[in-house]
Design an enzyme around this catalytic site. Structure first.
Site, PDB file in Angstrom:
ATOM      1  N   ASN A 122     -39.581  -0.848 -25.993  1.00 10.73           N
ATOM      2  CA  ASN A 122     -39.038  -2.344 -25.959  1.00 10.73           C
ATOM      3  C   ASN A 122     -39.745  -2.958 -25.148  1.00 10.73           C
ATOM      4  O   ASN A 122     -39.371  -2.834 -23.930  1.00 10.73           O
ATOM      5  CB  ASN A 122     -37.711  -2.544 -26.155  1.00 10.73           C
ATOM      6  CG  ASN A 122     -37.065  -4.007 -26.374  1.00 10.73           C
ATOM      7  OD1 ASN A 122     -37.941  -4.760 -26.404  1.00 10.73           O
ATOM      8  ND2 ASN A 122     -35.852  -4.006 -26.306  1.00 10.73           N
ATOM      9  N   ARG A 130     -40.111  -2.065 -30.812  1.00 11.22           N
ATOM     10  CA  ARG A 130     -39.562  -3.025 -31.337  1.00 11.22           C
ATOM     11  C   ARG A 130     -40.070  -4.506 -31.064  1.00 11.22           C
ATOM     12  O   ARG A 130     -40.824  -4.765 -29.891  1.00 11.22           O
ATOM     13  CB  ARG A 130     -38.093  -3.224 -30.175  1.00 11.22           C
ATOM     14  CG  ARG A 130     -37.438  -4.423 -30.517  1.00 11.22           C
ATOM     15  CD  ARG A 130     -36.126  -4.529 -29.652  1.00 11.22           C
ATOM     16  NE  ARG A 130     -35.541  -5.856 -30.099  1.00 11.22           N
ATOM     17  CZ  ARG A 130     -35.025  -6.899 -29.329  1.00 11.22           C
ATOM     18  NH1 ARG A 130     -35.313  -6.813 -28.042  1.00 11.22           N
ATOM     19  NH2 ARG A 130     -34.327  -7.929 -29.793  1.00 11.22           N
ATOM     20  N   GLU A 151     -17.569  -4.005 -29.898  1.00 13.95           N
ATOM     21  CA  GLU A 151     -17.239  -2.711 -29.866  1.00 13.95           C
ATOM     22  C   GLU A 151     -15.935  -2.582 -28.781  1.00 13.95           C
ATOM     23  O   GLU A 151     -15.394  -1.646 -28.867  1.00 13.95           O
ATOM     24  CB  GLU A 151     -18.385  -1.739 -29.235  1.00 13.95           C
ATOM     25  CG  GLU A 151     -19.575  -1.607 -30.497  1.00 13.95           C
ATOM     26  CD  GLU A 151     -20.864  -1.123 -29.748  1.00 13.95           C
ATOM     27  OE1 GLU A 151     -20.685  -0.222 -29.267  1.00 13.95           O
ATOM     28  OE2 GLU A 151     -21.851  -1.534 -30.350  1.00 13.95           O
TER      29      GLU A 151
END
Ligand code: ADP
Length: 396
Positions: free
Chosen positions: A7, A89, A331
């Site tokens: 990335n 990415r 999360e």
């Protein structure tokens, strides 16, 4: 099969090395502050062994060479040419790319050509890809696009009500982002609930530093909150999300804000940070506990905006099988999940305070026993999804 996921940003490169046969992360790390005298590189292996380098790293080329040296020290990889593939990415695939794509010169030019739509990201990705091609000598490179999952949006959802000509000439439309994450968590949720993905309807909430909501119908993205850029939609750490565009004209007229200043204002000084001075939800939680009114307001605004999107996407989908929370906040922050779901009983959403009251490292259902809509916390793993999609392109 060894796949490296990269990335590449303008001053950093994040990386993860996967052993696809063992479904295991072998190592992950980052090269930071490329171009500055304070550059650093760090690699942590699966066995939690750390390797690092602190030295000036002037270019992306030197960054990958440094990463390579850390891999060699760790004994995991002697050279990038030992890899089976590198997955990159890529934030913006525009209307050109709707699937993960094997990179050749024309794909590279395509990604470069989309730089006007993603000036902060695509040029840096191109540098990262070109450097990886050069240093890995013949290893296949695959681009996985953040926008690709949203290419199934119907036209009535992706158009802005601007003169049609601006769509035709300048491709002004909603693209949506975080697609890799929304795809990964929705597939995982469908499998967990034993519902075939092609029949699965869900609202997916990716809540990290960047935040977005996606409506998924029959396993396809049909609407999403981010737009032509990742600025639209939910309130984020430092980005405003939705607002009346007339505010910009007003600020320009009253205070002489320039385009560049407005860009910085909306992208870097707004959102949670703009309201309470902090963009880290953990710290905002502590501030709320101490009675900080602006932190409480920022939290309530953040949750309220998400709730509005849940309502809108329930209407879009008709039947909702699951509401999914993911990302660092989704999360971990049970208080936020409670606040979002409060009063949504009429939509079939009701969460169990006991099961909700935890940080979730694996897929965790948090709905009450007979709730018509399953509410799930699903840890995202964008790097694994990129590695899997890269592998899928190779075996095609
Ligand atoms: P990114 O979008 O950069 O990948 P993350 O998904 O890691 O970001 O999410 C970062 C956000 O998650 C930050 O606001 C951080 O405070 C929040 N976060 C991480 N852990 C917790 C936690 N235990 N409780 C509340 N918020 C958390």
């Amino acid at each position: 099969m060894k796949i490296l996921v990269l990335n590449s940003g303008s001053s950093s490169i994040k990386f993860q090395l996967f052993d696809m046969n063992a479904s295991q992360v072998l190592a992950s790390g980052m090269v930071e502050q490329i171009g500055e005298s304070t550059s650093q590189a760090k690699l942590t292996t699966h066995a939690k062994e750390d390797f690092s380098a602190s030295k000036p790293i002037a270019t992306h080329e030197e960054a990958l060479e440094t990463m390579n040296a850390l891999f060699a020290q760790s004994g995991l990889l002697n050279s990038l040419s030992e890899l089976d593939a590198i997955g990159h990415r890529v934030v913006h695939g525009g209307e050109l790319f709707s699937t993960p794509t094997l990179i050749d010169q024309s794909v590279l030019e395509g990604i470069r050509g989309l730089s006007a739509l993603a000036p902060l990201h695509n040029p840096a990705h191109v540098v990262g890809i070109e450097t990886a091609i050069k240093q890995s000598k013949g290893v296949p490179q695959v681009a996985v696009f953040d926008t690709a999952f949203h290419r199934t949006l119907p036209q009535h959802a992706y158009m802005y009500a601007l003169p049609y000509e601006l769509y035709e000439s300048l491709h002004v439309r909603r693209y949506g982002f975080h697609g890799t994450s929304h795809h990964f968590v929705s597939k995982s949720a469908a499998a967990h609930l034993n519902i075939p993905y092609e029949n699965f309807n869900a609202i997916s909430l990716h809540l990290g530093n960047g935040t977005s909501a996606t409506a998924i119908q029959g396993g396809k993205s049909v609407d999403t909150s981010m737009g032509i850029s990742p600025l639209e939609g939910l309130i984020m750490g430092t980005r405003s999300g939705d607002l009346d565009p007339a505010i910009l004209f007003y600020l320009h007229r009253e205070k002489g804000y320039t385009i560049a200043e407005l860009d910085t204002l909306l992208n870097k000084q707004s959102g949670l940070k703009g309201i309470c001075g902090n963009n880290d939800m953990r710290e905002i939680g502590l501030m709320i506990d101490k009675g900080d009114e602006k932190a409480t307001l920022a939290f309530e605004m953040f949750a309220y905006r998400i709730k509005k999107y849940v309502g809108a996407y329930s209407a879009v989908l008709g039947r909702v099988d699951a509401l999914i929370f993911t990302g660092g906040i989704g999360e971990n922050d049970s208080r936020l999940r409670t606040k979002v779901c409060e009063g949504l009983g009429n939509l079939g959403i009701s969460i169990d305070t006991n099961t909700n009251d935890q940080r979730c490292k694996v897929i965790t259902p948090i709905h009450t026993q007979n709730a018509p809509v399953a509410t799930l916390v699903v840890p995202t793993n964008e790097e694994l999804e990129i590695a899997q999609q890269t592998q899928a392109v190779l075996v095609k």
